[in-house]
Design a protein around this motif. Structure first.
Motif, short mmCIF file in Angstrom:
data_model
loop_
_atom_site.label_atom_id
_atom_site.label_comp_id
_atom_site.label_asym_id
_atom_site.label_seq_id
_atom_site.Cartn_x
_atom_site.Cartn_y
_atom_site.Cartn_z
N THR A 265 14.38 7.91 9.75
CA THR A 265 14.09 8.20 11.15
C THR A 265 12.92 7.37 11.64
O THR A 265 12.96 6.78 12.73
CB THR A 265 13.76 9.70 11.33
N MET A 266 11.87 7.30 10.83
CA MET A 266 10.69 6.50 11.19
C MET A 266 11.02 5.02 11.27
O MET A 266 10.64 4.34 12.22
CB MET A 266 9.59 6.75 10.15
N ALA A 267 11.75 4.51 10.27
CA ALA A 267 12.03 3.07 10.20
C ALA A 267 12.88 2.60 11.37
O ALA A 267 12.73 1.47 11.84
CB ALA A 267 12.72 2.73 8.88
N LEU A 272 10.18 -2.40 10.30
CA LEU A 272 9.57 -2.84 9.04
C LEU A 272 8.06 -2.66 9.07
O LEU A 272 7.44 -2.31 8.05
CB LEU A 272 9.92 -4.30 8.79
N ILE A 273 7.45 -2.87 10.23
CA ILE A 273 6.00 -2.71 10.35
C ILE A 273 5.59 -1.28 10.05
O ILE A 273 4.64 -1.02 9.30
CB ILE A 273 5.53 -3.13 11.76
N VAL A 277 3.25 0.21 6.96
CA VAL A 277 2.08 1.05 7.22
C VAL A 277 2.15 2.32 6.37
O VAL A 277 1.16 2.71 5.72
CB VAL A 277 1.99 1.41 8.72
N VAL A 278 3.30 2.97 6.35
CA VAL A 278 3.46 4.20 5.57
C VAL A 278 3.25 3.93 4.08
O VAL A 278 2.50 4.66 3.40
CB VAL A 278 4.86 4.81 5.81
N PHE A 282 0.23 5.34 1.53
CA PHE A 282 0.51 5.99 0.25
C PHE A 282 -0.24 5.29 -0.89
O PHE A 282 -0.78 5.93 -1.79
CB PHE A 282 2.01 6.00 -0.04
N LEU A 283 -0.26 3.96 -0.86
CA LEU A 283 -0.96 3.22 -1.91
C LEU A 283 -2.45 3.51 -1.90
O LEU A 283 -3.08 3.62 -2.96
CB LEU A 283 -0.71 1.71 -1.74
N LEU A 284 -3.04 3.66 -0.72
CA LEU A 284 -4.46 3.99 -0.63
C LEU A 284 -4.74 5.36 -1.26
O LEU A 284 -5.73 5.54 -1.99
CB LEU A 284 -4.92 3.99 0.83
#
Length: 371
Positions: A265-267, A272-273, A277-278, A282-284
């Motif tokens: 839904t978000m994508a 792609l941007i 960001v998401v 998550f990586l942070l």
């Protein structure tokens, strides 16, 4: 003197700010998934996060001795709740996974994910170092993971059972159990997989696996979910169709746009941007969790911290792989974005535990690692 109160300044804002951003972004996606309305998804999503964030802050006050003492009793209580699900649990979607408590619907299998990590961390923290290479370091841990897995598979809930296994396996691995046991386990799993597929999985679970291997074989039936998810993600392009302009979710082509397929839904709307960001946020959060584990001053805290990071990582990795057609659809929501109280509770328990260990690290003397 700082104008910021000390209790506020001491919070791990390097993790909390990205987390708050992710939850707010998730609320915007849920607002869109409901056709431009705060109800029923976005408002409850924000309220639940606020309540569970308060719970996480309270968790930071727990002393190490209390947490370590409570590990086995908590494991026993959640195990009894899983048994109660089999006896008096509520049905939903063909599965028996919940306990009706009146004020809420509790899914004990979700709570077992962090609790099994806690219990295993206690087990290995108290195990004499000389025993770590023998069978006595593996068999009790395997039993502690296998019993809740078996109860969860009876519900049936393959995704949650795999999550329990993953978190437990990470703790066992990091505890230093010899690799030969993992090699033996991998061979055993390879032998058991075909038997489990034909004799252990329900028919709908078998269809999920075959659909994952060839989703185009039945695009309007068993392959519908993943086909529509790929269409939604692909149609978003680089920058997306714009906020609240997603056709796949608004026209009800995309199933479960607010839970399992919230990333699709978000994508579609943010492209792609938005996806980068998401994933970057998550990586942070995961990087901060690994940092907390590395700074921990004892085996119990290190194993518990890495187990909590592994639990959150499993949610993220499986959900993203699932919506992009790289894993079977197993009903794993996306942390802090999907609508759902049980998954939010589990992930905030993990965050609260990491915040608690972060406080232990900050208050611990810097005289070197113990054990």
């Amino acid at each position: 003197m700082s104008i910021i109160p000390a209790p506020v300044a001491r919070q791990p804002w390097g993790m909390l700010f990205p987390l708050l951003t992710l939850v707010a972004f998730g609320a915007a996606v849920l607002f869109s998934a409901a056709g431009g309305s705060w109800d029923p998804f976005a408002s409850s999503h924000v309220i639940r996060f606020g309540v569970f964030l308060g719970m996480a802050i309270v968790m930071t006050m727990f002393p190490r001795e209390l947490v370590q003492f409570a590990a086995y009793p908590l494991y026993g209580v959640v195990l009894l709740l899983l048994i109660a699900v089999e006896a008096i649990g509520a049905m939903g979607g063909g599965s028996q996974r919940w306990l009706e408590l009146g004020f809420m619907r509790l899914q004990p299998s979700e709570i077992m994910k962090p609790v099994v990590v806690l219990a295993l961390a206690k087990f290995y923290a108290t195990l004499p170092p000389g025993m770590i290479g023998g069978w006595r370091s593996l068999v009790p841990a395997a039993v502690m993971v296998a019993i809740p897995m078996a109860l969860v598979l009876m519900q049936p809930d393959l995704g949650t059972a795999l999550a329990i296994a993953f978190g437990g396996t990470v703790v066992v691995f990091l505890a230093g159990v010899p690799m030969r046991w993992f090699a033996i386990g991998a061979v055993g799993a390879a032998i058991a997989a075909p038997l489990a597929f034909f004799f252990g999985l329900k028919e709908y679970q078998q269809r999920r696996v075959t659909t994952f291997l060839d989703p185009e074989n039945d695009p309007l039936g068993s392959g519908y979910h993943i086909t529509q998810s790929k269409i939604a993600i692909g149609s978003g392009g680089i920058s997306g169709k714009g906020f609240n302009n997603g056709s796949q979710s608004h026209l009800n082509y995309l199933p479960e746009p607010h839970t399992d397929f919230v990333f699709a839904t978000m994508a579609e709307e943010w492209g792609l941007i938005g996806g980068f960001v998401v994933i970057g946020i998550f990586l942070l959060i995961l990087r901060w969790g690994v940092g907390v584990a590395r700074k921990s001053q004892d085996r119990f805290a290190r194993l518990m911290a890495m187990g909590m990071v592994a639990t959150i990582f499993f949610y993220i990795a499986i959900n993203l792989a699932m919506v992009m057609g790289m894993a079977p659809v197993v009903g794993i929501p996306l942390p802090f974005m999907s609508h759902g109280g049980s998954s939010m509770l589990t992930n905030m328990i993990c965050i609260g535990t990491l915040m608690m260990i972060n406080r232990w690290n900050r208050e611990a003397p810097r005289s070197g690692l113990s054990r």
